[in-house]
Scaffold this active site. Structure first.
Site, mmCIF file in Angstrom:
data_model
loop_
_atom_site.group_PDB
_atom_site.id
_atom_site.type_symbol
_atom_site.label_atom_id
_atom_site.label_comp_id
_atom_site.label_asym_id
_atom_site.label_seq_id
_atom_site.Cartn_x
_atom_site.Cartn_y
_atom_site.Cartn_z
ATOM 1 N N LYS A 31 -8.850 31.677 10.606
ATOM 2 C CA LYS A 31 -8.768 33.063 10.248
ATOM 3 C C LYS A 31 -10.474 32.931 10.113
ATOM 4 O O LYS A 31 -11.333 32.515 10.528
ATOM 5 C CB LYS A 31 -8.695 33.290 8.963
ATOM 6 N N THR A 53 -2.064 37.088 5.959
ATOM 7 C CA THR A 53 -0.673 37.321 6.868
ATOM 8 C C THR A 53 -0.251 36.576 7.749
ATOM 9 O O THR A 53 1.016 35.667 8.149
ATOM 10 C CB THR A 53 -0.684 38.980 7.337
HETATM 11 C C1 GL4 Z 1 -8.435 41.984 4.227
HETATM 12 C C2 GL4 Z 1 -7.589 41.107 3.351
HETATM 13 O O1 GL4 Z 1 -9.047 40.488 3.698
HETATM 14 C C3 GL4 Z 1 -6.348 40.266 3.944
HETATM 15 O O2 GL4 Z 1 -5.985 39.124 3.305
HETATM 16 C C4 GL4 Z 1 -4.887 41.055 3.929
HETATM 17 O O3 GL4 Z 1 -3.845 40.563 4.259
HETATM 18 C C5 GL4 Z 1 -5.608 41.878 5.264
HETATM 19 C C6 GL4 Z 1 -4.096 43.348 5.423
HETATM 20 O O4 GL4 Z 1 -3.662 43.819 4.134
HETATM 21 O O5 GL4 Z 1 -6.301 43.142 4.402
HETATM 22 N N1 GL4 Z 1 -9.011 42.917 3.654
HETATM 23 C C7 GL4 Z 1 -9.656 43.417 4.806
HETATM 24 S S1 GL4 Z 1 -10.842 44.552 4.375
HETATM 25 N N2 GL4 Z 1 -9.401 42.808 6.104
HETATM 26 C C8 GL4 Z 1 -7.971 42.098 5.573
HETATM 27 O O6 GL4 Z 1 -7.777 40.772 6.025
#
Ligand code: GL4
Length: 838
Positions: A562, A673
């Site tokens: 990630k 996700t």
């Molecule tokens: C994010 C969240 O950090 C992540 O937890 C989430 O799964 C994703 C999709 O809803 O959104 N928010 C931001 S800003 N970047 C992400 O990846």
């Protein structure tokens, strides 16, 4: 101008049908080699082969795409638009073949022509127009919308460069190189050079003297938005939706350099996303494509010939985080200034059209735009934002702050907290507040996150507007890409076991529950485990081929992939690895033999300006170097940092994992996700009680996940204690103190390099590494113990996959369609041929 009509049957005789047979496919492939690519048959490399296959598949997609769009035009259903600054699509060819149901035919055809399908697929570059979860979510939602036959279009920006390519220097530093993903021609997009809009910037806005609230915006400069369409095929349906990406083109005299539209690094890496913390803002891009998208949406609506007040009956617009929030004042501007709609009517239309999804509660990620900048760039929009706050022109409604004042008289603190404008030098616009009051519904992306949104960052708004506006839609992932495509053997075993065609369970993922009884069947478990093993070998092969490193495949594969961020706590993971290493070093050779071998994989990019995250990468790389070379321990513990994480790399890593780590400080990861992707592929979850981890545990049962760490309600108290009642680390967590001292003493390269990273933990420790370290080690121990009982482990793996039905993005997108957008499927009849072609 009247268009030539001609004879219908002549037109029809010229129309192409889908190429579904191997012969037709081969013909189309060779034709593209000859003509589109202008190459010699018999003499073409894999890249050319990929391009010919892609162009041929694209023809097929276009036939469905045309029919779908024509059908929408004819039936005029309500449509939804997903506005997102990021779409992390990954590769397209394999997915298009799967969704068209033509995988076997194409494989056979290219084989006859001397190619191997896998080699061709491998030539495609990822479309990486995003940072991480938020952008990949948008891509999954497009796949599900089309698969559910929902009339949904995506709107975004056509970046010339994708997210940077990550290189790792010999010292272990992240270096960034540009990703010129459009250098080879992109067969998946369709330039629509005739679909253009002029977008104004700068200039001045003068209020009309008639007290109507209207203004005239003149002067400044205009830039041209040009549409590029990307076809989004649904799985097992003709429906092929559209993703429209805007490219900016200078009009004469426009200085595009100073404007920087389409500069990905500027627009996204430097935006306030949770993944890319920096405070440099470039609202130009945001404005540019939201304005173009809105004009496009409005033009389509106007073709229906309906009164403008019916706009929300035909259009729903979903804002993927606050990045496209400017669409709210932009629609107000069009309605008021161009359509001459009275202010109150316009506001009613707007607030019934927009929906806003919040994706983070991290304060540094909540977008704020400096007022002076907006005033300069978009003078009319700033007027409108001020009018939304407090509007003297409104006849009916009290505008925002006046209404707050009426409901909570004399509560000045509340007014200041809720205002769209934050006082300070400079004043700033709070984009989330604008998104909330301009929308019909607001949602978070997992139960815990939505609750935090309601009780923390938007608490005042819940008290003001009522709780029913603030909901939850837990994220989802598409099982097409994240199981069938990335793990074809597992998919085949599932179909065989459930005695169901994959077309059934891939669209009704709850069917996976049918696997539960088979967890008790030793023969099935054997097959299940053998597939996991082959996926581990596939990953090992990839690492060997790309990095020249030999990974042992008889070990447990432990994966954390990630964005690199303090809140995601890759540091906790690597410090745990170091602890494990020194425990191994203390053991005798005989004791070590009893240890469960483990290979720990990391991958992820750090924002270019995020110093601490980059140091974390450096630490991981150097720990890997020492451990993988230590003859005493390397059979029991290996570490790999795989550079340049991407959707395609995830597709190899995820099916190979025995356990994956999702270990954010409680309350910080909105959803996550990839946790869903690992579990869908039978990897177990090691995580904190955070985001969607919680709902995964609810589904699969707490005995099938490994949880640790403090819970969300404790976090604030712990942070308070760190500051006001600090306890020396040696006393609080001797295990962690020892590990940090090893790092400080130079066990992994120069002692000083890591001090800034270590001191974030030794000092304020905002992300609670020291509070969670022992409980993390205990969880790792439980994982080791559980893995010793192989049969039990495989049962857990099967039961985990079996209970992932809830996390299909089909479920999520249906919730948006039904509960928010009021949108119904609009089917294209199979085999239908459109009658007219205009
Ligand atoms: C994010 C969240 O950090 C992540 O937890 C989430 O799964 C994703 C999709 O809803 O959104 N928010 C931001 S800003 N970047 C992400 O990846």
């Amino acid at each position: 101008e009247t268009w030539p009509k001609g004879e219908e049957k002549v037109w029809k005789s010229g129309m192409r049908e889908l190429d579904t047979g191997v012969e037709d496919i081969t013909k189309s492939f060779v034709n593209h080699v000859q003509t589109s690519l202008a190459r010699q048959p018999y003499n073409i490399d894999n890249l050319g082969g990929y391009q010919a296959a892609a162009l041929s598949v694209r023809d097929n997609l276009l036939i469905n795409w045309n029919e779908t769009q024509l059908n929408y035009t004819r039936k005029a259903p309500k449509r939804a638009y997903y506005l997102s600054l990021e779409f992390l699509m990954g590769r397209t060819l394999d997915n298009a073949l799967l969704n068209l149901g033509l995988k076997n035919q194409y494989s056979e055809s290219v084989k006859k022509l001397g190619f191997n399908m896998e080699d061709l697929l491998d030539k495609e570059r990822d479309a990486a127009l995003g940072n991480g979860g938020l952008g990949r979510l948008a891509a999954c939602y497009l796949d599900s919308s089309a698969s559910q036959e929902l009339p949904v279009w995506g709107y975004g920006l056509r970046y010339k460069y994708g997210i940077f390519q990550q290189l790792i220097s010999p010292e272990g530093n992240q270096l960034e190189a540009p990703d010129p993903w459009l250098d080879n021609q992109n067969p998946w997009e369709l330039p629509r050079l005739d679909v253009t809009y002029e977008i104004r910037f700068y200039g001045q806005a003068d209020r009309l003297p008639d007290n109507s609230g209207r203004s005239q915006w003149t002067g400044g400069q205009e830039v041209l938005a040009v549409a590029y369409d990307v076809m989004i095929p649904g799985y097992g349906t003709k429906t092929t939706n559209n993703l429209r990406l805007w490219e900016s083109k200078p009009k004469r005299g426009f200085d595009l350099n100073s404007f920087n539209a389409g500069n990905y690094e500027g627009a996204v890496a430097a935006s306030n996303s949770a993944d890319a913390i920096t405070s440099v803002l470039y609202p130009n891009d945001h404005t540019f494509w939201t304005a173009a998208s809105l004009q496009d949406i409005l033009r389509r609506f106007k073709n229906l010939g309906k009164p403008i007040t019916e706009f929300p009956d035909y259009v729903a617009i979903q804002l993927n985080d606050t990045h496209p929030t400017l669409a709210i004042p932009e629609l107000m501007r069009i309605l008021i200034d161009e359509e001459e709609v009275p202010w109150d009517v316009a506001w009613t239309i707007v607030t019934n059209t927009f929906f806003y999804t919040n994706h983070t509660v991290l304060p540094e990620a909540l977008e704020k735009w400096p007022v002076p900048l907006v005033e300069h760039l978009l003078p009319r929009h700033l007027q409108i934002i001020y009018d939304i706050c407090a509007n003297s022109q409104s006849q009916q409604n009290l505008f925002f702050l006046q209404a707050v004042e009426k409901k909570f008289p004399h509560d000045l603190d509340r007014l200041a907290r809720m205002s769209l404008i934050e006082e300070g030098t400079p004043k700033q616009i709070r984009m989330a507040h604008l998104a909330v009051i301009g929308s019909r519904k607001v949602n978070g992306v997992a139960e815990l996150h939505s609750e935090l949104v309601r009780t923390t960052i938007l608490k005042d708004f819940v008290e003001f507007e009522g709780i029913s506006k603030f909901g939850n839609i837990t994220n989802g992932i598409t099982p097409r890409r994240w199981l069938d495509q990335c793990n074809p053997e597992l998919s085949a075993l599932i179909s065989e076991t459930l005695k169901l065609d994959k077309a059934v369970w891939l669209k009704d993922l709850f069917k996976l529950e049918g696997l539960i009884p088979f967890a008790e069947d030793p023969a099935f478990r054997k097959k299940w485990a053998a597939i996991k093993q082959r996926n581990k070998e596939r990953l090992a092969h990839h690492v060997q081929a790309n990095l020249g490193l030999t990974v042992r495949t008889d070990a447990m594969f432990d994966v954390q992939i990630k964005r690199i961020h303090e809140y995601k706590r890759q540091t906790l993971n690597i410090l745990g690895v170091i602890h494990r290493y020194f425990e191994l070093k203390k053991m005798t050779a005989a004791e070590r033999k009893k240890v469960n071998p483990r290979v720990v994989f990391f991958a992820g990019k750090a924002a270019p300006a995020y110093y601490i995250a980059k140091l974390t990468i450096r630490l991981i790389v150097n720990v890997a170097r020492v451990l993988n070379a230590d003859p005493e321990t390397k059979d029991y513990l290996q570490v790999y940092f795989l550079p340049d994480y991407s959707v395609s790399l995830a597709e190899i890593l995820i099916p190979a994992s025995d356990i994956s780590q999702h270990i954010s400080t409680a309350g910080t990861e909105a959803s996550g996700t990839s946790n869903m992707k690992f579990c869908l592929n039978g990897g177990l979850l090691l995580g904190t009680v955070d985001g969607a981890n919680i709902e995964i545990a609810e589904e699969v049962g707490e005995n099938n996940v490994f949880f640790f760490g403090h819970l969300t309600p404790a976090v604030e108290d712990l942070r308070y204690q760190h500051i006001y009642h600090p306890v020396p680390l040696e006393q609080k967590c001797p295990n962690l103190a020892a590990v940090l001292n090893h790092v400080s003493s130079g066990a992994f390269g120069e002692p000083d390099v890591y001090e800034p990273l270590l001191s974030t933990i030794r000092q304020s420790d905002y992300y609670l590494i020291s509070d969670d370290f022992d409980s993390y080690l205990a969880a790792l121990k439980m994982v080791d113990e559980a893995y010793l009982d192989k049969e039990e482990w495989i049962k857990k793996s099967i039961n985990t996959t079996a209970k992932m039905g809830k996390f299909s993005s089909d479920r999520a997108i249906n919730e948006y369609a039904e509960s928010y957008w009021n949108l119904e499927p609009c089917r294209v009849a199979a085999g239908s041929t459109p009658k007219d072609t205009t």
